[in-house]
Every structure is written in C-alpha cells, then in structure tokens.
Design an enzyme around this catalytic site. Sequence first.
Site, PDB file in Angstrom:
ATOM      1  CG  HIS A  11       6.966   4.040   6.604  1.00  0.00           C
ATOM      2  ND1 HIS A  11       8.207   3.478   6.487  1.00  0.00           N
ATOM      3  CD2 HIS A  11       6.502   4.140   5.338  1.00  0.00           C
ATOM      4  CE1 HIS A  11       8.486   3.269   5.224  1.00  0.00           C
ATOM      5  NE2 HIS A  11       7.477   3.652   4.496  1.00  0.00           N
ATOM      6  CB  CYS A  48       9.169   7.570   1.319  1.00  0.00           C
ATOM      7  SG  CYS A  48       9.170   6.081   0.322  1.00  0.00           S
ATOM      8  CG  HIS A  72       3.767   5.597   2.119  1.00  0.00           C
ATOM      9  ND1 HIS A  72       4.623   6.586   2.557  1.00  0.00           N
ATOM     10  CD2 HIS A  72       4.559   4.512   1.905  1.00  0.00           C
ATOM     11  CE1 HIS A  72       5.852   6.114   2.596  1.00  0.00           C
ATOM     12  NE2 HIS A  72       5.842   4.861   2.221  1.00  0.00           N
ATOM     13  CG  HIS A 110       5.493  -0.145   2.734  1.00  0.00           C
ATOM     14  ND1 HIS A 110       5.758  -0.137   1.384  1.00  0.00           N
ATOM     15  CD2 HIS A 110       5.983   1.023   3.214  1.00  0.00           C
ATOM     16  CE1 HIS A 110       6.389   0.976   1.072  1.00  0.00           C
ATOM     17  NE2 HIS A 110       6.523   1.711   2.152  1.00  0.00           N
ATOM     18  CG  ASP A 126      -0.846  -6.490  11.676  1.00  0.00           C
ATOM     19  OD1 ASP A 126      -0.564  -6.069  10.533  1.00  0.00           O
ATOM     20  OD2 ASP A 126      -1.832  -7.235  11.906  1.00  0.00           O
ATOM     21  CG  HIS A 127      -3.881  -3.506  10.832  1.00  0.00           C
ATOM     22  ND1 HIS A 127      -3.440  -4.791  10.630  1.00  0.00           N
ATOM     23  CD2 HIS A 127      -4.792  -3.277   9.873  1.00  0.00           C
ATOM     24  CE1 HIS A 127      -4.058  -5.303   9.587  1.00  0.00           C
ATOM     25  NE2 HIS A 127      -4.887  -4.411   9.104  1.00  0.00           N
ATOM     26  CD  GLU A 161       9.768   0.032   2.869  1.00  0.00           C
ATOM     27  OE1 GLU A 161       9.872   0.399   4.051  1.00  0.00           O
ATOM     28  OE2 GLU A 161      10.335   0.606   1.929  1.00  0.00           O
TER      29      GLU A 161
END
Length: 135
Positions: free
Chosen positions: A15, A34, A40, A42, A80-81, A125
């Site tokens: 995100h 961020c 980047h 998480h 996811d991904h 997170e």
Amino acid sequence: MRVTVSRKAHFNAAHRLYRKDWSFEKNDAVFGKCNNPNFHGHNYELIVSVTGEIDPETGYVIDMKHLKDWIKTEVEDAFDHKNLNLEVPEFADLNPTAENIVVVIYNKLKPKLTADQDLEVTLYETPRNFVTYPG
Ligand code: NI
C-alpha cells in the site's frame, strides 16, 4: 451463555498512504515513509472473533469451517499479494490505513453472520502495531 470464538488469518499486501488532494510535501509530512510513491508491503495478521450463543444441538457458536471459508473468499482471495491502492476497489478512494482496512474487512464479513452474532476484527500491520474494530 455467550462465547467468543476466533480465527487467525494472514495476508501480504502493498500500500501507499496518501491523499490525492494533498501535495507531496503535505503527504510526506503526515504519512512519512508510508507515502513512498513506489509502495511498500506488510505481512498483515488478522484475528476474526465471533460472539454468540452456543447452539445446544451442535455445541458450536459458529461452524469454524464456514468462518474459515468466508475469511478466505472475502479477505485472503481479495487482498493477498495485492496492491491495495491499485487492485482492491474498496481502496480506490479510501486511504488503506490499518484503521480503514479493518473496517472494510468487518463490513465484508458481518453480513455472513446471524443477527445475534457479534463480530470483532483485529488487524496487525506489524507485530507491534494493531487496530481493533468491534463494530
Ligand atoms: Ni504501511
């Protein structure tokens, strides 16, 4: 007798925290690293908790298999991904902070439950930073 049952889940996602209507400088001041334009990632950890009456016939508050399947389809398959900003429609115009992500997850799962079942979602997170939405 109301009991809370919980299931853990996991997804990796990228995100960027920023507002389109702010300058880069203002986004940088508020969101810091961020706001990296290249995004980047998480390793998000999720705890989904359902509170309800124990069914006297089954002894269950909720069938864990159903909860597992709903988390898979609504959260893992969707997030996811993925790049949350670019690939997940809920965040096209919503900053994908942990706070907003946990509310989106809650709103996707809540309709699956019966009216007398309460939902609470906690999203990590990082191992030290987490948010909880009790509805
Ligand atoms: Ni981040």
